[in-house]
Design a protein around this motif. Structure first.
Motif, PDB file in Angstrom:
ATOM      1  N   PHE A 176     -33.246 -59.772  -6.701  1.00  0.00           N
ATOM      2  CA  PHE A 176     -32.931 -60.585  -5.524  1.00  0.00           C
ATOM      3  C   PHE A 176     -31.432 -60.826  -5.390  1.00  0.00           C
ATOM      4  O   PHE A 176     -30.918 -60.926  -4.279  1.00  0.00           O
ATOM      5  N   THR A 177     -30.729 -60.897  -6.510  1.00  0.00           N
ATOM      6  CA  THR A 177     -29.278 -61.081  -6.476  1.00  0.00           C
ATOM      7  C   THR A 177     -28.586 -59.828  -5.954  1.00  0.00           C
ATOM      8  O   THR A 177     -27.612 -59.913  -5.221  1.00  0.00           O
ATOM      9  N   LYS A 178     -29.085 -58.665  -6.332  1.00  0.00           N
ATOM     10  CA  LYS A 178     -28.447 -57.392  -5.981  1.00  0.00           C
ATOM     11  C   LYS A 178     -29.123 -56.674  -4.812  1.00  0.00           C
ATOM     12  O   LYS A 178     -28.787 -55.532  -4.520  1.00  0.00           O
ATOM     13  N   LEU A 179     -30.046 -57.338  -4.169  1.00  0.00           N
ATOM     14  CA  LEU A 179     -30.804 -56.718  -3.090  1.00  0.00           C
ATOM     15  C   LEU A 179     -29.917 -56.208  -1.959  1.00  0.00           C
ATOM     16  O   LEU A 179     -30.203 -55.179  -1.347  1.00  0.00           O
ATOM     17  N   LYS A 180     -28.826 -56.888  -1.726  1.00  0.00           N
ATOM     18  CA  LYS A 180     -27.909 -56.450  -0.658  1.00  0.00           C
ATOM     19  C   LYS A 180     -27.274 -55.100  -0.976  1.00  0.00           C
ATOM     20  O   LYS A 180     -26.807 -54.396  -0.087  1.00  0.00           O
ATOM     21  N   ASP A 181     -27.293 -54.701  -2.270  1.00  0.00           N
ATOM     22  CA  ASP A 181     -26.723 -53.414  -2.678  1.00  0.00           C
ATOM     23  C   ASP A 181     -27.701 -52.251  -2.512  1.00  0.00           C
ATOM     24  O   ASP A 181     -27.296 -51.093  -2.649  1.00  0.00           O
ATOM     25  N   PHE A 182     -28.982 -52.549  -2.267  1.00  0.00           N
ATOM     26  CA  PHE A 182     -29.966 -51.480  -2.067  1.00  0.00           C
ATOM     27  C   PHE A 182     -29.624 -50.744  -0.782  1.00  0.00           C
ATOM     28  O   PHE A 182     -29.515 -51.337   0.280  1.00  0.00           O
ATOM     29  N   GLU A 183     -29.452 -49.423  -0.885  1.00  0.00           N
ATOM     30  CA  GLU A 183     -28.970 -48.624   0.247  1.00  0.00           C
ATOM     31  C   GLU A 183     -30.071 -47.895   1.004  1.00  0.00           C
ATOM     32  O   GLU A 183     -29.784 -47.067   1.859  1.00  0.00           O
TER      33      GLU A 183
END
Length: 186
Positions: free
Chosen positions: A62-69
């Motif tokens: 959830f912390t790194k979800l914005k990095d999922f491309e």
């Protein structure tokens, strides 16, 4: 004929989860947690510890979800986070030992004429030393190549190959013992 984007709903859920929508995050968790617990359990023998690691890994998801491309599958991306979290846990707790052995043999594993249950197979894998188990899971289950495993674990490629060879041999020995026991010859 109308074309429908198959993964549009998943993309919408991910977008909402990136914006800290708790309902969307809960939906991702409930959708993927059973499979991801199974992934963590492959590396961590204790079920409660595997659950703790899975929850920690989901926090990272959830912390790194914005990095999922959106390249490749979302489930695969989550799985990678889970595996990396298991490796980190084992590394920090010094539960992985690797024998520096550049020499390995490509052995063949005999076909098993009788079936083992998933629980029996997992038990056999759990009995492997942690280093053997880690390399076995990464190579056989996750499909990583030896050079990738070596890089992930900070070992030589030859050590990875050796660990896999030893793991296969040990599993074959365990299977042969079970076979002998079930045949009444031991």
């Amino acid at each position: 004929m109308k074309v429908i984007a198959l993964h549009q709903e998943e993309k919408d859920i991910i977008r909402l989860a990136v914006d800290n929508n708790r309902h969307a995050q809960h939906r991702i968790y409930t959708t993927y947690s059973p499979k991801m617990l199974s992934v963590c359990r492959q590396y961590i023998k204790d079920l409660q510890q595997a659950e703790d690691i899975m929850i920690t890994a989901f926090m990272k998801v959830f912390t790194k979800l914005k990095d999922f491309e959106h390249k490749g599958s979302f489930e695969g991306w989550i799985r990678r986070v889970m595996v990396n979290e298991c490796i980190s846990y084992l590394r920090v707790n010094k539960k992985m030992n690797f024998l520096e052995d550049e020499y390995y043999t490509e052995g063949t594993v005999n076909d098993v004429e009788w079936q083992l249950s998933v629980e029996e197979i997992q038990c056999l894998i759990d009995n492997l030393p942690e280093g053997y188990k880690m390399v076995f899971n990464l190579y056989i289950i996750e499909g990583y190549k030896h050079h990738e495993i070596a890089q992930m674990l900070g070992i030589n490629e030859g050590t990875s190959k050796s660990q896999l060879s030893h793991a296969r041999k040990m599993l074959q020995e365990q299977i042969n013992k079970l076979k002998s026991y079930s045949n009444g010859t031991e």
